[in-house]
Design a protein around this motif. Sequence first.
Motif, PDB file in Angstrom:
ATOM      1  N   SER A 111       0.850  -1.176   0.000  1.00 28.28           N
ATOM      2  CA  SER A 111       0.000   0.000   0.000  1.00 28.28           C
ATOM      3  C   SER A 111       0.890   1.232   0.000  1.00 28.28           C
ATOM      4  O   SER A 111       1.887   1.285   0.731  1.00 28.28           O
ATOM      5  CB  SER A 111      -0.905   0.021   1.238  1.00 28.28           C
ATOM      6  OG  SER A 111      -1.548   1.263   1.359  1.00 28.28           O
ATOM      7  N   ASP A 112       0.543   2.225  -0.832  1.00 25.88           N
ATOM      8  CA  ASP A 112       1.367   3.427  -0.875  1.00 25.88           C
ATOM      9  C   ASP A 112       1.001   4.425   0.213  1.00 25.88           C
ATOM     10  O   ASP A 112       1.466   5.553   0.215  1.00 25.88           O
ATOM     11  CB  ASP A 112       1.311   4.098  -2.252  1.00 25.88           C
ATOM     12  CG  ASP A 112      -0.100   4.286  -2.768  1.00 25.88           C
ATOM     13  OD1 ASP A 112      -1.033   4.243  -1.949  1.00 25.88           O
ATOM     14  OD2 ASP A 112      -0.264   4.466  -3.984  1.00 25.88           O
ATOM     15  N   ASN A 113       0.176   4.005   1.165  1.00 31.49           N
ATOM     16  CA  ASN A 113      -0.133   4.818   2.337  1.00 31.49           C
ATOM     17  C   ASN A 113      -0.428   3.856   3.473  1.00 31.49           C
ATOM     18  O   ASN A 113      -1.317   3.017   3.362  1.00 31.49           O
ATOM     19  CB  ASN A 113      -1.331   5.726   2.070  1.00 31.49           C
ATOM     20  CG  ASN A 113      -1.613   6.686   3.213  1.00 31.49           C
ATOM     21  OD1 ASN A 113      -1.197   6.456   4.347  1.00 31.49           O
ATOM     22  ND2 ASN A 113      -2.317   7.752   2.929  1.00 31.49           N
ATOM     23  N   ASN A 114       0.307   3.949   4.570  1.00 30.97           N
ATOM     24  CA  ASN A 114       0.138   2.955   5.620  1.00 30.97           C
ATOM     25  C   ASN A 114      -1.025   3.256   6.562  1.00 30.97           C
ATOM     26  O   ASN A 114      -1.317   2.471   7.452  1.00 30.97           O
ATOM     27  CB  ASN A 114       1.424   2.835   6.459  1.00 30.97           C
ATOM     28  CG  ASN A 114       1.532   3.928   7.507  1.00 30.97           C
ATOM     29  OD1 ASN A 114       1.586   5.096   7.172  1.00 30.97           O
ATOM     30  ND2 ASN A 114       1.550   3.539   8.767  1.00 30.97           N
ATOM     31  N   ASN A 115      -1.727   4.375   6.372  1.00 31.99           N
ATOM     32  CA  ASN A 115      -2.823   4.686   7.280  1.00 31.99           C
ATOM     33  C   ASN A 115      -4.054   5.168   6.511  1.00 31.99           C
ATOM     34  O   ASN A 115      -4.445   6.332   6.583  1.00 31.99           O
ATOM     35  CB  ASN A 115      -2.405   5.756   8.295  1.00 31.99           C
ATOM     36  CG  ASN A 115      -3.346   5.791   9.493  1.00 31.99           C
ATOM     37  OD1 ASN A 115      -4.452   5.251   9.449  1.00 31.99           O
ATOM     38  ND2 ASN A 115      -2.915   6.434  10.560  1.00 31.99           N
TER      39      ASN A 115
END
Length: 435
Positions: A117-121
């Motif tokens: 995922s290119d964003n962990n949140n």
Amino acid sequence: MIYTDIDVNYGIVLDDSSETQCGREHAGTLGSEFLILIMRNIAPSSSIFITTENSTTVNISTSENLQSNLKSSIDQETFVNSAANIVLPQEIQCNFFRKEPKGILVRSQEPINVLVSDNNNPLIEFRVDTTTVIPVEKLDTSYIISSFDPSTSHFAVAASEDDTNITISLKISNNVAISIFGSTYRDMDTFVLSLDRLETFQFRAGADFSGTRIDSNKPVAVYSGTVCLTGGDGGCSPALEQMPPISRLDDIFIVPPKFNAKVIRLMSPENATVQISKGNATQSREIYQSVPFDIPIVDDECIVIESESSILVTMVAFELTPGPFIATVPGINQYLTRYKVFVAEGYPISFVAIMIETEAKNCLVLNNQPIMTNAIFHEKQVLVGCISYTLMIVEFKDGELIVESEKTPFGLMVYGQNTFDGHGFAGNVISSLLC
């Protein structure tokens, strides 16, 4: 061989056995070694999601040439009971037009499934896209790029071995020029690159790279997408997809409806004739080597695509559509008999698309129960040749989702939509390699 258990957003565990003319290999995207890179994007950090059935030790390692403080923040050995989320710092993102030691190697003792995922949140940021990672054993030496955005497209390559020689046959839309190492490159130009193990190189242009061909003397990993795909609020949402190698592409596809997609993009490594069926209408079209062919799609349309040779099919949501994303569409030879996914929290609308032969649909089991009629948001039948397939779109809030059939392989895609953002991915996009 059975792989189960999951406890993390976006995790997929597949159950099937695959035997090719080359011998046995893990089903779908299960494997024990994965090569990852993180393309430059707007997120402050990224994630590697790991799922496994059998408890296993997983080793995350980077190049010995990576900056020492960055390397120490990533390298680790972790015991994974069923799932893990490995957060990566922003500094590991690739920079444009630089040879860098930024490849990440994930190794395990037991078969695992890996997603990036290119964003962990996503629960906070809602600027995220996810892709299933292809095991190193299923990487190859030839790829074709599918992207979309004419202003922020990018792609990147990572080497799994030293002395990897790569030839990039560029396709750049709108006659846009890019500068690499002081030289100017345009559409139809060739760029030659040499990478060692775990080295990466990322390209970017104010143009579309779709149709770019990548050939190498040793297997490489190729990632594509956009830096910023415009969403319903006018903001940016990165699009991310690992490209399957040409040797693993398919030739028959069922594109599910109700996934918020606006365009289906076909990319072919050679000239081909395709049959495109929408409802009762079928048309034959010629698609040309490395030239994007787009099929507009409306919300409730189901499209069947049959090609005389293997092609790459992606669906794209963009512009004013809430939930922009890019996702590879699985071909019917990439279907499996069992999937286990964890549908991400934080998306008010989540759809699961199931594509299965109609005569086997009553054998489907969802979370150990038959699929109830009131859980089906949309259902349609289509013909592929003389075989009837049923498409079920099941609305599923979030959490653990297991879908399986007794014997019949089926396709599965997941799509989550928030007000201005979304993610989409397929359960599997890897065909068995024919030798």
